[in-house]
Design a protein around this motif. Structure first.
Motif, PDB file in Angstrom:
ATOM      1  N   PHE A 149      41.064  39.601  42.945  1.00 51.43           N
ATOM      2  CA  PHE A 149      41.995  39.071  43.949  1.00 51.43           C
ATOM      3  C   PHE A 149      41.939  39.918  45.215  1.00 51.43           C
ATOM      4  O   PHE A 149      41.779  41.145  45.154  1.00 51.43           O
ATOM      5  CB  PHE A 149      43.425  39.077  43.407  1.00 51.43           C
ATOM      6  CG  PHE A 149      43.702  37.942  42.470  1.00 51.43           C
ATOM      7  CD1 PHE A 149      44.110  36.705  42.972  1.00 51.43           C
ATOM      8  CD2 PHE A 149      43.552  38.087  41.099  1.00 51.43           C
ATOM      9  CE1 PHE A 149      44.363  35.652  42.115  1.00 51.43           C
ATOM     10  CE2 PHE A 149      43.799  37.040  40.236  1.00 51.43           C
ATOM     11  CZ  PHE A 149      44.205  35.813  40.732  1.00 51.43           C
ATOM     12  N   HIS A 150      42.090  39.261  46.343  1.00 47.05           N
ATOM     13  CA  HIS A 150      42.092  39.953  47.624  1.00 47.05           C
ATOM     14  C   HIS A 150      43.228  39.378  48.468  1.00 47.05           C
ATOM     15  O   HIS A 150      43.487  38.185  48.420  1.00 47.05           O
ATOM     16  CB  HIS A 150      40.768  39.737  48.364  1.00 47.05           C
ATOM     17  CG  HIS A 150      39.558  40.064  47.529  1.00 47.05           C
ATOM     18  ND1 HIS A 150      39.018  41.325  47.475  1.00 47.05           N
ATOM     19  CD2 HIS A 150      38.806  39.293  46.701  1.00 47.05           C
ATOM     20  CE1 HIS A 150      37.964  41.308  46.662  1.00 47.05           C
ATOM     21  NE2 HIS A 150      37.823  40.094  46.167  1.00 47.05           N
ATOM     22  N   TRP A 151      43.904  40.241  49.205  1.00 47.75           N
ATOM     23  CA  TRP A 151      44.913  39.749  50.142  1.00 47.75           C
ATOM     24  C   TRP A 151      44.941  40.614  51.378  1.00 47.75           C
ATOM     25  O   TRP A 151      44.223  41.628  51.461  1.00 47.75           O
ATOM     26  CB  TRP A 151      46.285  39.634  49.467  1.00 47.75           C
ATOM     27  CG  TRP A 151      46.789  40.923  48.879  1.00 47.75           C
ATOM     28  CD1 TRP A 151      47.559  41.844  49.492  1.00 47.75           C
ATOM     29  CD2 TRP A 151      46.546  41.414  47.543  1.00 47.75           C
ATOM     30  NE1 TRP A 151      47.817  42.882  48.645  1.00 47.75           N
ATOM     31  CE2 TRP A 151      47.215  42.653  47.437  1.00 47.75           C
ATOM     32  CE3 TRP A 151      45.829  40.927  46.446  1.00 47.75           C
ATOM     33  CZ2 TRP A 151      47.189  43.415  46.274  1.00 47.75           C
ATOM     34  CZ3 TRP A 151      45.810  41.687  45.283  1.00 47.75           C
ATOM     35  CH2 TRP A 151      46.485  42.913  45.205  1.00 47.75           C
TER      36      TRP A 151
ATOM     37  N   ASP B 234      45.772  46.636  53.668  1.00 52.77           N
ATOM     38  CA  ASP B 234      44.745  47.670  53.622  1.00 52.77           C
ATOM     39  C   ASP B 234      44.340  47.956  52.175  1.00 52.77           C
ATOM     40  O   ASP B 234      45.188  48.075  51.295  1.00 52.77           O
ATOM     41  CB  ASP B 234      45.266  48.969  54.266  1.00 52.77           C
ATOM     42  CG  ASP B 234      45.315  48.827  55.785  1.00 52.77           C
ATOM     43  OD1 ASP B 234      44.716  47.841  56.296  1.00 52.77           O
ATOM     44  OD2 ASP B 234      45.946  49.665  56.438  1.00 52.77           O
ATOM     45  N   GLY B 235      43.057  48.012  51.957  1.00 51.97           N
ATOM     46  CA  GLY B 235      42.547  48.293  50.614  1.00 51.97           C
ATOM     47  C   GLY B 235      42.403  47.054  49.749  1.00 51.97           C
ATOM     48  O   GLY B 235      41.897  47.133  48.637  1.00 51.97           O
ATOM     49  N   HIS B 236      42.874  45.912  50.234  1.00 47.67           N
ATOM     50  CA  HIS B 236      42.813  44.702  49.414  1.00 47.67           C
ATOM     51  C   HIS B 236      42.045  43.560  50.073  1.00 47.67           C
ATOM     52  O   HIS B 236      41.910  42.499  49.479  1.00 47.67           O
ATOM     53  CB  HIS B 236      44.237  44.241  49.073  1.00 47.67           C
ATOM     54  CG  HIS B 236      44.969  45.215  48.214  1.00 47.67           C
ATOM     55  ND1 HIS B 236      44.718  45.361  46.870  1.00 47.67           N
ATOM     56  CD2 HIS B 236      45.917  46.126  48.525  1.00 47.67           C
ATOM     57  CE1 HIS B 236      45.497  46.307  46.369  1.00 47.67           C
ATOM     58  NE2 HIS B 236      46.242  46.797  47.359  1.00 47.67           N
TER      59      HIS B 236
END
Lengths: 356, 193, 316
Positions: free
Chosen positions: C166-168, C171-173
């Motif tokens: 998962f990505h959103w 920062d860092g994601h």
């Protein structure tokens, strides 16, 4: 519908294959007019048509047992007639399901299928009474069948089968069971794109027939199969007219005379259907072959006369491509005795209920 | 015969680097190079020379402007080298091959096995028009065929060399020429010199 | 397995998140549904009080399911109204007409690896992909780009596969799309389904990274499989004025008026229904007419083609 099978007839050696009167009357005669040329003659494969070979999606007739045996003989000699590229496993199961479901629904006295479920992993039991087969297996698990699923089911079906994978707006012939072909080699053609495997066909490329046919097939829908007829001629009722075995049957073409053409020369009609397969999104291409001798066909006066006219006016490139060059004059001499020149009605129907 | 319009016959064109690609591998059958051929390729590939690897197969020629070429003795070594590449190839890489038709398709087949799609491959025909012929009857292969009819190296039958071409086999179809009338063999002519 | 439409019945309705509704649909006659493939969609006929919508949704049921089909419908605020109808009006027990499954987004089975990038509700076609790859063992990875709050909505549908990330937007994601696309081995196929802006970004990044176009696939939703704007046609020889509805073909309308028109494939390929066009401008959708014939504007194939503007006058 009970079928009187003729299990002993042969398609090689003594060529004891014969059509019953009923088989002649239901022959899918392909010429509605006195001249023939390629066209995109594709129409929906609905359960109706000018002959009752169209009534069931996968037609089974009196030659079923003998044709399955002839296929087994050819495969024994040349296993390469069945080719399946590795990415086609889903399409193999699609084909098995389509054939088992249709055969058991349309010919319940001959075939039956019982399922414990519809999903992969379910136990299915298949019964083929004409061939004496009863097989329990796990749908989706090839190890539970005696051979891979496509080979398994097409060994129990009449006609050749190809499967075309669809990708990159093209179709690729990535699997096939081909033992009764009109002189093309599956082992050579496997993996080819639509235009490549039609490469040797004369005249049709220039008219754009294949571009249109390909575009149409790419949009073929699940549940809406289509069909067309194709034809050629074969000497003797031989199914295996492959290029592989050409050395065995090539000389037959030189054996035709105006006197023996009636029994030697056969019109070979392919009922080609095209099916979108549900899981693989591939297209199944069954090529169901029907053979009738000139003797058989001339018993329907309209067909004898029409065949004479079609063959008389065939473009020379097609005569060459279909391999008729050597014996066409003899066949025409024989057929001319059955053509009085009178105008024939348009359409392929026999126009008679009994044979002369 | 090279210019047959049969649809199964591939069309070949001069190699041209794909500027969007990440890496470039150029494989050349050295014996098919014309005088000045390497210089022409060096001009064409100059824009991508920083990411270019060149494999010269056969003669160990100097190839100025094509990076530091790697010399391989034969096409079989190319096939091995492609299969053994330790880091594999990326989806952004391109393979360019120049040589005779059997050479092109030997390399193309090996490249497909390591994942190269047709869109990552450019083929340029050079040198002789000799054909690899696949016998429809015994499935044997006869190499370096220059005539319209050739005895099969596998079964000895006289094969008519058709234009129908299989990329998978890298070969043209050969069918027994006198199957209808044994012994009736047409005049044999040099047509694929 | 022959047919073109099916009558379905709503068996269950579940709101899985605000604006996301899951439907379970069965055959109204209690029979079996046709099996469908990974990436398949179904077009549903949604009969509202004032008008009818035809919306296509990806099937999220397991591939090959014949007991029920499942879809997840996002309520689109400014939609044509079909998704609002599903959210506001459709109830358990309601019946609706559907087409047989179609598939314009099938996985490429020669791929050595499948890389999927989903944006939000764009995960729906990939649910069936994951089921298929789980069965066949094909190598794959799915990257889901969504709002952080949506992660928990989608996660239960995706199982616990290590191949799903998962990505959103924090920062860092964030998903580093260029880095992801630059590191893929030869033989990988890329599939993207999400908002148009994300699709465009991924496609552009793939081109920059040197991906051949044949290995990049984008789900195009909303392209009409049939139908279009309503228009009028006049059949000169029959003297009949026709109203061609938005959900029927010109050929359907001609046949409805009792005029016999020759036809064969009904799909724009065979050329049998080619009809002289005397007036009006056609929107050609066939595969038969040549570019020159289209430019001349004097022929139309009524099985698939429609009016671009105004009224068509046919020599029929």
């Amino acid at each position: 519908m009970s079928i009187a099978f003729k299990p002993e007839e042969t398609f090689r050696g003594d060529y004891s294959y014969r059509n019953s009167d009923a088989a002649i009357l239901r022959f899918p005669f392909p010429f509605p007019e006195d001249k023939y040329m390629y066209s995109v003659n594709i129409e929906p494969h609905v359960r109706s048509g000018p002959s009752d070979v169209f009534i069931r999606p996968f037609d089974v007739d009196e030659h079923y047992i003998a044709e399955c045996r002839d296929r087994a003989i050819t495969l024994e000699r040349d296993p390469g007639r069945c080719q399946v590229l590795p990415h086609m496993m889903l399409a193999q199961w699609d084909t098995l399901e389509l054939l088992m479901e249709n055969l058991s629904a349309d010919y319940p006295e001959h075939f039956s299928l019982t399922k414990e479920g519809d999903d992969f992993g379910s136990r299915w039991t298949w019964t083929n009474r004409p061939l004496g087969i009863e097989q329990s297996f796990i749908f989706g698990d090839a190890a539970t069948l005696p051979c891979e699923p496509f080979e398994y089911i097409t060994r129990q079906a009449q006609g050749d089968f190809a499967i075309c994978d669809q990708r990159d707006d093209n179709l690729y012939m990535d699997a096939g069971m081909v033992t009764s072909q009109a002189d093309w080699s599956l082992e050579f053609d496997v993996g080819m794109s639509f235009m490549e495997w039609h490469g040797p066909v004369p005249l049709a490329h220039q008219t754009g027939v294949f571009e249109r046919a390909l575009k149409y097939l790419l949009m073929l829908r699940l549940g809406q199969p289509v069909r067309r007829l194709n034809w050629t001629m074969t000497i003797n009722p031989r199914l295996d007219t492959s290029p592989e075995s050409f050395p065995e049957w090539g000389t037959d073409r030189a054996s035709v005379t105006p006197d023996n053409a009636g029994s030697k020369v056969h019109l070979r009609v392919e009922l080609q259907t095209l099916w979108r397969l549900p899981r693989s999104n591939a297209i199944l291409f069954p090529i169901r072959c029907y053979l009738a001798s000139l003797d058989d066909l001339a018993r329907v006066p309209k067909w004898g006369a029409r065949l004479h006219r079609v063959l008389s006016s065939l473009p020379p490139q097609l005569v060459e491509y279909k391999g008729l060059t050597r014996y066409l004059p003899a066949a025409l001499a024989w057929l001319s005795r059955h053509d009085d020149g009178a105008e024939l009605p348009i359409g392929t129907e026999a126009g008679v209920d009994t044979l002369t | 015969m090279l210019h047959s319009d049969i649809k199964s016959r591939p069309t070949y064109r001069a190699l041209e680097p794909d500027l969007a690609a990440a890496g470039h591998l150029l494989v050349i059958e050295a014996a098919t190079l014309q005088p000045g051929g390497l210089a022409g390729l060096a001009d064409a590939f100059a824009p991508v020379v920083a990411n270019l690897h060149t494999w010269l197969v056969g003669e160990a020629l100097a190839a100025p402007g094509l990076g530091k070429p790697w010399h391989l003795p034969a096409v079989a070594d190319v096939v091995d080298a492609l299969a053994c590449a330790t880091r594999g190839y990326g989806i952004g890489d391109r393979l360019y091959v120049q040589g005779t038709e059997p050479f092109l398709w030997s390399v193309a087949t090996a490249a497909a096995i390591v994942g190269f799609g047709p869109g990552q491959l450019q083929l340029c025909h050079a040198g002789s028009l000799q054909r690899r012929v696949w016998c429809t009857h015994c499935h044997g292969v006869t190499e370096q065929v220059t005539t319209n009819v050739v005895p099969c190296a596998g079964c000895g039958r006289h094969l008519l060399v058709r234009d129908h071409f299989s990329r998978r086999l890298g070969a043209f179809m050969g069918v027994m020429v006198d199957a209808e009338a044994p012994g009736e063999i047409p005049a044999i002519e040099e047509v694929f010199a | 397995m022959i047919g073109d439409t099916l009558l379905l019945q709503v068996a269950a309705v579940t709101d899985i998140a605000p604006g996301l509704r899951h439907l379970r649909l069965v055959a109204a006659d209690g029979g079996k549904l046709p099996p469908a493939a990974a990436g398949a969609h179904v077009q549903f006929v949604l009969e509202g009080a004032a008008r009818t919508w035809r919306n296509a949704y990806s099937l999220v049921s397991r591939p090959g399911a014949r007991d029920a089909w499942e879809i997840i419908v996002r309520r689109v605020p400014a939609s044509r109204g079909g998704s609002a109808f599903i959210h506001e009006q459709l109830e358990v027990g309601d019946r609706l007409l559907a087409g047989w499954p179609g598939n314009l987004f099938a996985p490429v089975r020669i791929a050595r690896h499948h890389l999927m990038i989903a944006g939000g509700i764009g995960i729906t076609p990939f649910l069936s992909y994951l089921a298929e790859f789980g069965f066949t063992g094909a190598g794959h990875a799915l990257h889901v780009c969504c709002r952080e709050s949506e992660k928990d909505v989608f996660a239960p549908w995706l199982g616990s596969s290590p191949a799903v990330a998962f990505h959103w937007d924090a920062d860092g994601h964030r998903l580093d799309i260029p880095a992801l696309l630059a590191s893929q081995p030869a033989g990988t196929h890329l599939y993207v389904c999400g908002p148009a802006a994300m699709n465009d970004e991924v496609m552009a990044a793939a081109a920059v990274a040197g991906w051949p176009a044949s290995h990049v696939h984008c789900e195009h939703f909303g392209s009409a499989l049939f139908g279009g704007e309503a228009f009028r046609a006049f059949l000169v020889r029959s003297g009949i004025e026709l109203e061609v509805a938005e959900d029927e073909s010109l050929l359907d309308a001609i046949e409805r008026a009792g005029v016999a028109a020759p036809c064969l494939c009904r799909g724009g390929a065979c050329g049998v229904c080619v009809t002289p066009l005397l007036e009006g401008e056609a929107e050609h959708r066939d595969h038969f007419l040549s570019a020159d014939e289209r430019a001349a504007g004097r022929l139309i194939m009524p099985c698939v083609s429609r009016a671009r503007a105004g009224r068509l006058v046919l020599d029929l």
